[in-house]
Enzyme design. Structure first.
Site, PDB file in Angstrom:
ATOM      1  N   LYS A 135       0.811  -1.033   0.136  1.00 44.70           N
ATOM      2  CA  LYS A 135      -0.004  -0.080  -0.080  1.00 44.70           C
ATOM      3  C   LYS A 135       0.813   1.272  -0.099  1.00 44.70           C
ATOM      4  O   LYS A 135       0.308   2.431  -0.605  1.00 44.70           O
ATOM      5  CB  LYS A 135      -1.154   0.008   1.393  1.00 44.70           C
ATOM      6  CG  LYS A 135      -2.066  -0.968   0.869  1.00 44.70           C
ATOM      7  CD  LYS A 135      -3.547  -0.773   1.513  1.00 44.70           C
ATOM      8  CE  LYS A 135      -4.438  -1.747   1.212  1.00 44.70           C
ATOM      9  NZ  LYS A 135      -5.858  -1.497   1.785  1.00 44.70           N
ATOM     10  N   LYS A 172      -3.880 -10.224  -6.688  1.00 44.73           N
ATOM     11  CA  LYS A 172      -5.100 -10.553  -5.981  1.00 44.73           C
ATOM     12  C   LYS A 172      -6.007  -9.610  -6.607  1.00 44.73           C
ATOM     13  O   LYS A 172      -5.757  -8.377  -6.746  1.00 44.73           O
ATOM     14  CB  LYS A 172      -4.999 -10.450  -4.590  1.00 44.73           C
ATOM     15  CG  LYS A 172      -5.855  -9.721  -3.824  1.00 44.73           C
ATOM     16  CD  LYS A 172      -5.676  -9.601  -2.378  1.00 44.73           C
ATOM     17  CE  LYS A 172      -6.115  -8.186  -1.832  1.00 44.73           C
ATOM     18  NZ  LYS A 172      -6.876  -7.962  -0.707  1.00 44.73           N
ATOM     19  N   LYS A 192     -10.726  -4.646  -4.404  1.00 49.74           N
ATOM     20  CA  LYS A 192     -11.694  -3.550  -4.428  1.00 49.74           C
ATOM     21  C   LYS A 192     -11.100  -2.329  -5.181  1.00 49.74           C
ATOM     22  O   LYS A 192     -11.687  -1.651  -5.696  1.00 49.74           O
ATOM     23  CB  LYS A 192     -12.315  -3.078  -3.006  1.00 49.74           C
ATOM     24  CG  LYS A 192     -13.155  -3.985  -2.474  1.00 49.74           C
ATOM     25  CD  LYS A 192     -13.641  -3.223  -1.302  1.00 49.74           C
ATOM     26  CE  LYS A 192     -14.048  -3.879   0.006  1.00 49.74           C
ATOM     27  NZ  LYS A 192     -12.722  -3.974   1.015  1.00 49.74           N
TER      28      LYS A 192
HETATM   29  P1  ATP Z   1      -8.763  -3.098  -0.561  1.00 44.27           P
HETATM   30  O1  ATP Z   1      -8.823  -3.218  -2.102  1.00 44.27           O
HETATM   31  O2  ATP Z   1      -9.531  -1.524   0.022  1.00 44.27           O
HETATM   32  O3  ATP Z   1      -7.547  -3.379   0.135  1.00 44.27           O
HETATM   33  P2  ATP Z   1      -9.929  -5.618  -0.318  1.00 44.27           P
HETATM   34  O4  ATP Z   1     -10.638  -6.207  -1.545  1.00 44.27           O
HETATM   35  O5  ATP Z   1      -8.632  -6.291  -0.225  1.00 44.27           O
HETATM   36  O6  ATP Z   1      -9.675  -4.072  -0.233  1.00 44.27           O
HETATM   37  P3  ATP Z   1     -10.638  -5.951   2.494  1.00 44.27           P
HETATM   38  O7  ATP Z   1     -11.834  -5.306   2.834  1.00 44.27           O
HETATM   39  O8  ATP Z   1      -9.198  -5.795   2.636  1.00 44.27           O
HETATM   40  O9  ATP Z   1     -10.657  -6.262   0.856  1.00 44.27           O
HETATM   41  O10 ATP Z   1     -10.920  -7.724   2.832  1.00 44.27           O
HETATM   42  C1  ATP Z   1     -11.923  -8.220   3.390  1.00 44.27           C
HETATM   43  C2  ATP Z   1     -11.903  -9.825   3.368  1.00 44.27           C
HETATM   44  O11 ATP Z   1     -11.704 -10.124   2.068  1.00 44.27           O
HETATM   45  C3  ATP Z   1     -10.623 -10.418   4.045  1.00 44.27           C
HETATM   46  O12 ATP Z   1     -10.884 -11.336   4.759  1.00 44.27           O
HETATM   47  C4  ATP Z   1      -9.626 -10.522   2.897  1.00 44.27           C
HETATM   48  O13 ATP Z   1      -8.646 -11.590   3.167  1.00 44.27           O
HETATM   49  C5  ATP Z   1     -10.702 -11.105   1.689  1.00 44.27           C
HETATM   50  N1  ATP Z   1     -10.140 -10.855   0.253  1.00 44.27           N
HETATM   51  C6  ATP Z   1      -9.937  -9.581  -0.280  1.00 44.27           C
HETATM   52  N2  ATP Z   1      -9.463  -9.849  -1.486  1.00 44.27           N
HETATM   53  C7  ATP Z   1      -9.412 -11.209  -1.758  1.00 44.27           C
HETATM   54  C8  ATP Z   1      -9.361 -12.133  -2.974  1.00 44.27           C
HETATM   55  N3  ATP Z   1      -8.963 -11.559  -3.902  1.00 44.27           N
HETATM   56  N4  ATP Z   1      -9.413 -13.235  -2.619  1.00 44.27           N
HETATM   57  C9  ATP Z   1      -9.711 -13.908  -1.581  1.00 44.27           C
HETATM   58  N5  ATP Z   1     -10.103 -13.220  -0.242  1.00 44.27           N
HETATM   59  C10 ATP Z   1     -10.028 -11.717  -0.413  1.00 44.27           C
END
Ligand code: ATP
Ligand code: LTN
Length: 329
Positions: free
Chosen positions: A114, A196, A199
């Site tokens: 980040k 990965k 969002k």
């Molecule tokens: P950001 O992009 O804002 O970092 P994010 O999409 O990574 O957000 P989080 O709110 O950080 O989402 O994560 C919420 C949950 O979703 C966590 O348990 C995280 O491990 C899971 N998660 C996020 N992205 C993935 C993915 N690509 N595959 C599986 N699990 C995921």
């Protein structure tokens, strides 16, 4: 009689949930509700580690809560609340920060990723974020934490912080275990299957958002980056296809062998369309329920107010004990 294990998890309201959030985390949360004592939280305090527009954050927080209910979190069975509504999180954060080492935080890969992404705002909150997360978990004496694979490192740090505190000040915190699903713990970007699905990805074609309509979902799957082979099989080096097969398997429950047999003799085009249709049909009821919940602000407010009261009554007990142990009370 109430001897169920306690579960806690959280999700940031940084935008609508992706298929990665759904398969890797939230879908598992709904399944665990029957067997465990579950607490689920919208981690809005975590969200401000990255610059947010205040009005948008407020709206995203309310939408994320509605989306949790739409995905099947039942506020009668589980505690569902918004992190900032329970002040205990901010308070325990400070106590735990004083039991966390600079070196440990420096090793967190999410911090490194980040800070590379936002080089103009490497704020202290971004650095100490895993301490806030440790507090979220430890306040509720959680046994299990269902997360995607990317959060494993933060969970390990939480365990280290808890163990250190217990050793220094006497037993207080339950040492939590990560709960990482077998299929779909790491859903990859549709445009770059080596990173990965996230969002906050700048490329909208990389992500499936769970509220998207059927045509958009199918179109994004059809555009997914794959290799130049033509045969649907799970193999090393076929990251794009492996990802699509993982998604298909997570939604249908079929094994990789079954999927290979189903698409034997068919090309990537047919497979991608099938994955798109299956995912879209699976998510359609979530979309309908989201429309209902988000239109009923009074119901949402009632649920999150009650959720915060229940959460705080549990958290307050742990926080008071922590203050006493440390000598602050
Ligand atoms: P950001 O992009 O804002 O970092 P994010 O999409 O990574 O957000 P989080 O709110 O950080 O989402 O994560 C919420 C949950 O979703 C966590 O348990 C995280 O491990 C899971 N998660 C996020 N992205 C993935 C993915 N690509 N595959 C599986 N699990 C995921
Ligand atoms: N850090 C997590 C979200 C999160 C969380 C938590 C997950 C905040 N607090 C407590 C599990 C337990 C993330 O960014 N995915």
């Amino acid at each position: 009689m109430e001897n169920k294990k306690r579960i806690l998890s959280g999700i940031q309201p940084t935008g609508t949930f992706t298929l990665g959030n759904y398969i890797g985390a939230v879908r598992n949360w709904t399944k665990l509700q029957e067997e465990y004592d579950c607490i689920y939280m919208i981690a809005n305090m975590h969200a401000i580690t990255v610059r947010q527009d205040p009005a948008a954050l407020r709206k995203n927080t309310s939408n994320a809560y509605a989306l949790l209910l739409a995905c099947g979190i039942d506020p009668e069975k589980s505690i569902a609340f918004i992190q900032s509504h329970n002040r205990c999180h901010a308070e325990l954060n400070w106590v735990l920060a004083c039991s966390t080492q600079f070196g440990e935080l420096s090793r967190m890969t999410q911090f490194k990723a980040k800070s590379e992404k936002h080089p103009d705002d490497i704020n202290a909150g971004l650095f100490t974020y895993p301490v806030l997360m440790a507090g979220d978990i430890l306040l509720y004496q959680s046994d299990l934490v269902p997360v995607g694979a990317d959060q494993k490192q933060h969970l390990e740090l939480t365990r280290d912080i808890a163990q250190r505190f217990n050793q220094k000040y006497g037993e207080l915190f339950t040492i939590p275990e990560p709960y990482i699903g077998e299929t779909g713990a790491r859903v990859m970007s549709l445009q770059d299957p080596l990173s990965k699905m996230s969002k906050s990805d700048d490329n909208p074609n990389a992500c499936i958002f769970i509220l998207e309509d059927k045509d958009t979902i199918i179109r994004k799957f059809r555009r997914a980056v794959t290799d130049s082979d033509t045969c649907v099989r799970f193999a090393e080096g076929k990251d794009g296809i492996n990802n699509l097969m993982t998604i298909y398997s997570a939604i249908t429950g079929k094994t990789m062998d079954e999927i290979e047999r189903e698409f034997d003799g068919k090309g990537y085009g047919d497979f991608k369309t099938a994955v798109g249709e299956t995912v879209a049909d699976h998510l359609a009821p979530v979309r309908d329920r989201f429309a209902e919940f988000s239109a009923d602000k009074a119901y949402l407010e009632k649920c999150w107010t009650e959720g915060a009261q229940k959460a705080e009554s549990i958290a307050r007990r742990t926080l008071s004990k922590a203050y006493r142990k440390v000598g602050l009370a």
